[in-house]
Design a protein around this motif. Structure first.
Motif, short mmCIF file in Angstrom:
data_model
loop_
_atom_site.label_atom_id
_atom_site.label_comp_id
_atom_site.label_asym_id
_atom_site.label_seq_id
_atom_site.Cartn_x
_atom_site.Cartn_y
_atom_site.Cartn_z
N ASP A 191 0.38 -17.52 22.02
CA ASP A 191 0.73 -17.11 23.38
C ASP A 191 1.49 -15.79 23.36
N PHE A 192 2.44 -15.68 22.44
CA PHE A 192 3.24 -14.45 22.31
C PHE A 192 2.35 -13.27 21.92
N TYR A 193 1.46 -13.49 20.97
CA TYR A 193 0.55 -12.45 20.47
C TYR A 193 -0.31 -11.91 21.61
N ARG A 194 -0.84 -12.80 22.43
CA ARG A 194 -1.67 -12.38 23.56
C ARG A 194 -0.85 -11.65 24.61
N PHE A 195 0.38 -12.09 24.77
CA PHE A 195 1.29 -11.43 25.71
C PHE A 195 1.51 -9.97 25.31
N CYS A 196 1.68 -9.74 24.01
CA CYS A 196 1.95 -8.38 23.51
C CYS A 196 0.84 -7.41 23.90
N PHE A 197 -0.39 -7.88 23.86
CA PHE A 197 -1.52 -7.03 24.27
C PHE A 197 -1.41 -6.72 25.76
N GLN A 198 -1.24 -7.74 26.58
CA GLN A 198 -1.23 -7.54 28.02
C GLN A 198 -0.04 -6.69 28.47
N VAL A 202 -2.66 0.31 18.73
CA VAL A 202 -2.88 -0.94 18.00
C VAL A 202 -2.47 -0.80 16.54
N LEU A 203 -2.69 0.37 15.97
CA LEU A 203 -2.32 0.60 14.57
C LEU A 203 -0.81 0.46 14.36
N VAL A 204 -0.04 0.68 15.41
CA VAL A 204 1.42 0.55 15.32
C VAL A 204 1.88 -0.84 15.77
N LEU A 205 1.28 -1.31 16.85
CA LEU A 205 1.70 -2.58 17.43
C LEU A 205 1.31 -3.80 16.59
N LEU A 206 0.09 -3.81 16.07
CA LEU A 206 -0.41 -4.99 15.35
C LEU A 206 0.48 -5.42 14.18
N PRO A 207 0.80 -4.52 13.25
CA PRO A 207 1.63 -4.96 12.11
C PRO A 207 3.02 -5.42 12.53
N MET A 208 3.54 -4.85 13.60
CA MET A 208 4.86 -5.24 14.07
C MET A 208 4.83 -6.66 14.63
N THR A 232 -4.19 -7.91 7.44
CA THR A 232 -3.60 -6.81 8.21
C THR A 232 -3.74 -5.45 7.53
N LYS A 233 -3.38 -5.37 6.27
CA LYS A 233 -3.42 -4.09 5.57
C LYS A 233 -4.84 -3.53 5.53
N LYS A 234 -5.82 -4.37 5.23
CA LYS A 234 -7.21 -3.91 5.18
C LYS A 234 -7.71 -3.52 6.56
N PHE A 235 -7.31 -4.29 7.57
CA PHE A 235 -7.77 -4.01 8.92
C PHE A 235 -7.22 -2.68 9.42
N LEU A 236 -5.99 -2.38 9.04
CA LEU A 236 -5.38 -1.12 9.45
C LEU A 236 -6.00 0.07 8.72
N SER A 237 -6.62 -0.18 7.57
CA SER A 237 -7.34 0.88 6.85
C SER A 237 -8.75 1.04 7.42
N PHE A 238 -9.29 -0.07 7.89
CA PHE A 238 -10.65 -0.08 8.45
C PHE A 238 -10.73 0.59 9.82
N LEU A 239 -9.77 0.32 10.69
CA LEU A 239 -9.83 0.83 12.06
C LEU A 239 -9.99 2.34 12.17
#
Length: 262
Positions: free
Chosen positions: A166-173, A188-194, A203-210
Motif C-alpha cells: 500500500d505504501f509503495y503504491r502511494f509513493c507513485f501516486q 523513478v531512478l531516484v525514487l525506486l531505490p529509496m 533493484t540494482k539490475k533494474f536501475l541499470s536496465f532502465l
C-alpha cells in the motif's frame, strides 16, 4: 525529474520535486506500522493525546512567545498551510514541517511514510487540512513532539508485505505531477531505490536496465509490477512465466538480464 519525495519543492511545487530534479523531500504519505501493545500496558497508553496539563502548559508558553509550538492538529496545519489556500499544505509547507521534525526532505524516506500515515491521497504533492487532522487523530497525535517521537517507527522495513504494498503504491501516486498519470523515468531512478530499499534483489539490475530502455515514462502498472515481480520471481528467474500478464517492460527486463548473463 521531480520526485515528490526527493527533490526540492518547485516554485509552484510539483509533487515533491521539480520536474527536472527529484522533489525535495517529497512528503510521504504513509501509515506507520501498528505495534502490538505490551502486556500490562493500559489500552489508553496507545494514544498520545496531549493531557489537559500538557496543552495548558503549551498554551501558556504560547502567550509569551509568538513562535510557541501550536497545540492541536488544526493549529499545526495552519502553521504550514499555503497562505493562498489555507486548507492545503503544498510542498513548501511540507518541507518546513519536515525541517521542524528534523527530517531531510530530499533523502529521508520517512517523509513519505509520514505522508502515507497521514492519508495524503487527495492530490499529488499536497496534504489537505482534513487529511492532516484526521490522520493526526487516527495516530493519536496532537503535538509535534508526538510525531517526532514516532519517527523511529516510520522505517518501511517494519512494514509487512501488505502494508508495504500500500505504501509503495502511494509513493507513485503522491509523486505524480498535476494531471500526469505517469512518472518520468529519471524520477523513478531516484525514487525506486529509496522506497523499495532491500526488498528486491533486482533493484540494482533494474536501475541499470532502465536508462538503456527507450521508455521515457513509467506507468502505475509498471511501477506496481516491479514489486510483484520482486516478491514472486527468484534470482535465477524461477517463477517467471513469459506468458503471464507482465507489462512488456518486465519482459524486456528479463530478456536484458538473460543476455547480460551470456
Amino acid at each position: 525529474p521531480s520526485t515528490n519525495l526527493l527533490a526540492p519543492p518547485r516554485a509552484a511545487p510539483p509533487p515533491f520535486a521539480a520536474p527536472s530534479q527529484p522533489h525535495a523531500m517529497p512528503p510521504t504519505r504513509f501509515q506507520a506500522p501498528k505495534r502490538a501493545r505490551k502486556a500490562g500496558t493500559p489500552k489508553s497508553a496507545k494514544k498520545q493525546k496531549a493531557s489537559p496539563a500538557e496543552e495548558a502548559s503549551v498554551a501558556a508558553s504560547s502567550s509569551s512567545s509568538a513562535d510557541a509550538a501550536p497545540v492541536g492538529a488544526d493549529a499545526i496545519f495552519s502553521k504550514y498551510a499555503d497562505p493562498e489556500d489555507p486548507d492545503c499544505m503544498d510542498m513548501e509547507g511540507i518541507g518546513k514541517l519536515c525541517e521542524d521534525l528534523g527530517l531531510d526532505a530530499e533523502t529521508d524516506v520517512r517523509v513519505l511514510v509520514l505522508l502515507w500515515k497521514l492519508g495524503a491521497k487527495d492530490k499529488p504533492g499536497e496534504l489537505q487540512r482534513k487529511e492532516f487532522t484526521e490522520g493526526m487523530e487516527d495516530n493519536g497525535w496532537s503535538l509535534i513532539p508526538h510525531v517526532k517521537g514516532n519517527l523511529p517507527a516510520m522505517d518501511p522495513g517494519f512494514m509487512d508485505n501488505k502494508e508495504f504494498r500500500d505504501f509503495y503504491r502511494f509513493c507513485f501516486q503522491f509523486n505524480r505531477e498535476g494531471t500526469h498519470r505517469t512518472l518520468e523515468k529519471d524520477l523513478v531512478l531516484v525514487l525506486l531505490p529509496m522506497v523499495i530499499a532491500d526488498r528486491s534483489m533486482f533493484t540494482k539490475k533494474f536501475l541499470s536496465f532502465l536508462p538503456e530502455n527507450a521508455i521515457t515514462r513509467i506507468t502505475a502498472d509498471q511501477w506496481n509490477s516491479f514489486l510483484e515481480f520482486s516478491l514472486s520471481v527468484g534470482e535465477d528467474f524461477t517463477g517467471y512465466d513469459e506468458d503471464a500478464a507482465w507489462p512488456l517492460l518486465m519482459d524486456e527486463f528479463v530478456e536484458w538480464c538473460q543476455k547480460d548473463q551470456k
